[in-house]
Design a protein around this motif. Structure first.
Motif, PDB file in Angstrom:
ATOM      1  N   ARG B  15      54.927 -64.550 -13.984  1.00  0.00           N
ATOM      2  CA  ARG B  15      54.314 -63.943 -15.172  1.00  0.00           C
ATOM      3  C   ARG B  15      54.327 -62.428 -15.046  1.00  0.00           C
ATOM      4  N   GLY B  16      54.506 -61.765 -16.178  1.00  0.00           N
ATOM      5  CA  GLY B  16      54.552 -60.318 -16.209  1.00  0.00           C
ATOM      6  C   GLY B  16      55.953 -59.741 -16.080  1.00  0.00           C
ATOM      7  N   THR B  17      56.900 -60.563 -15.672  1.00  0.00           N
ATOM      8  CA  THR B  17      58.275 -60.074 -15.542  1.00  0.00           C
ATOM      9  C   THR B  17      59.046 -60.352 -16.829  1.00  0.00           C
ATOM     10  N   SER B  18      60.317 -59.939 -16.862  1.00  0.00           N
ATOM     11  CA  SER B  18      61.173 -60.130 -18.031  1.00  0.00           C
ATOM     12  C   SER B  18      62.442 -60.862 -17.629  1.00  0.00           C
ATOM     13  N   ASP B  64      59.164 -55.963 -29.585  1.00  0.00           N
ATOM     14  CA  ASP B  64      58.681 -55.550 -28.266  1.00  0.00           C
ATOM     15  C   ASP B  64      58.651 -56.722 -27.291  1.00  0.00           C
ATOM     16  N   LYS B  65      58.404 -57.897 -27.798  1.00  0.00           N
ATOM     17  CA  LYS B  65      58.325 -59.085 -26.963  1.00  0.00           C
ATOM     18  C   LYS B  65      59.706 -59.706 -26.736  1.00  0.00           C
ATOM     19  N   SER B  81      60.082 -60.590 -22.713  1.00  0.00           N
ATOM     20  CA  SER B  81      59.407 -59.525 -21.970  1.00  0.00           C
ATOM     21  C   SER B  81      57.984 -59.910 -21.604  1.00  0.00           C
ATOM     22  N   ASN B  82      57.526 -59.335 -20.484  1.00  0.00           N
ATOM     23  CA  ASN B  82      56.137 -59.499 -20.062  1.00  0.00           C
ATOM     24  C   ASN B  82      55.693 -60.959 -20.210  1.00  0.00           C
ATOM     25  N   MET B  83      56.410 -61.820 -19.518  1.00  0.00           N
ATOM     26  CA  MET B  83      56.265 -63.255 -19.732  1.00  0.00           C
ATOM     27  C   MET B  83      54.919 -63.810 -19.290  1.00  0.00           C
ATOM     28  N   SER B  84      54.483 -64.809 -20.021  1.00  0.00           N
ATOM     29  CA  SER B  84      53.304 -65.599 -19.675  1.00  0.00           C
ATOM     30  C   SER B  84      53.703 -67.072 -19.690  1.00  0.00           C
ATOM     31  N   ASP B  87      55.315 -68.717 -22.675  1.00  0.00           N
ATOM     32  CA  ASP B  87      56.718 -68.461 -23.007  1.00  0.00           C
ATOM     33  C   ASP B  87      57.654 -69.503 -22.406  1.00  0.00           C
TER      34      ASP B  87
END
Lengths: 110, 113
Positions: B15-18, B64-65, B81-84, B87
């Motif tokens: 999580r948090g990475t792209s 942005d996502k 982006s900024n994965m959780s 996603d």
């Protein structure tokens, strides 16, 4: 709100039996497409129907488009294990966008 | 009909990475489409990517996502982006295969932990 409702969601039958799955909508589409998707793969186009009342056959698969161009059915005759998969219907509107149903998961047991 | 090569086929990400997903088509196409397929759900269109212009995003999806690139008529990328964990899904690219339907890539199965 789901634009395209597919039923039944899941169907398990014995090899050699016949089955019919349905795709219904309150919207009119310029065309309706059926895809089959297997695990780990993208959907593969089976057929496109355009004219209300149209019937198309693809070997043991028969596709029908409703007269009002809002619904469709897929009938499989003498199902084979190779027919197992997720059958997706998709309606195309005037803006080239596809709206998909959730799919009919078909399992054919040998 | 067109043949699409999509990669990676699957990935497990923190999580948090792209993650950037690539689709290469064997012919020139005007529009490429990016979909998300969540478990038990329909394919949902994320955006339409046209060469030389910004992608057109569907309601509920923002640049942005899910930034998209379309540098030429045969290639596109989608970045998550900024994965959780929400996603986690299958992501698919697609092109119109002439007048009769669409061709899809084999999909990218993303798991976010």
């Amino acid at each position: 709100t789901q634009l395209l409702e597919q039923s039944p969601q899941f169907l398990s039958i014995q090899e050699g039996e016949n089955l019919t799955v349905y795709c219904n909508s309150s919207s009119v589409f310029s065309s309706l497409q059926w895809y089959r998707q297997e695990p780990g793969e993208g959907p593969v186009l089976l057929v496109t129907v355009v004219t209300g009342g149209e019937v198309k056959k693809l070997k043991r698969l028969t596709f029908q488009f409703g007269d009002a161009r809002k619904d469709s059915s897929l009938h499989i005759t003498a199902a084979q294990p190779g027919d197992t998969g997720l059958y997706l219907c998709a309606g195309e509107g005037g803006n080239n966008r596809l709206a998909f149903g959730k799919g009919n998961q078909v399992v054919v047991i040998p | 009909s067109a043949v699409i090569s999509q990669k990676p086929s699957r990935d497990i990400c923190q999580r948090g990475t792209s993650l950037t997903i690539q689709c290469q088509v064997d012919s020139q196409v005007t529009m490429m489409f990016w979909y998300r397929q969540q478990p038990g759900q329909s394919l949902t269109l994320i955006a339409t990517a046209n060469q030389g212009s910004e992608a057109t995003y569907e309601s509920g999806f923002v640049i942005d996502k899910f930034p998209i690139s379309r540098p030429n008529l045969t290639f596109s990328t989608l970045t998550v982006s900024n994965m959780s964990p929400e996603d986690s899904s299958i992501y698919l690219c697609s092109v119109r295969g002439g007048a009769v339907g669409y061709t899809f890539g084999s999909g990218t199965r993303l798991t976010v932990v």
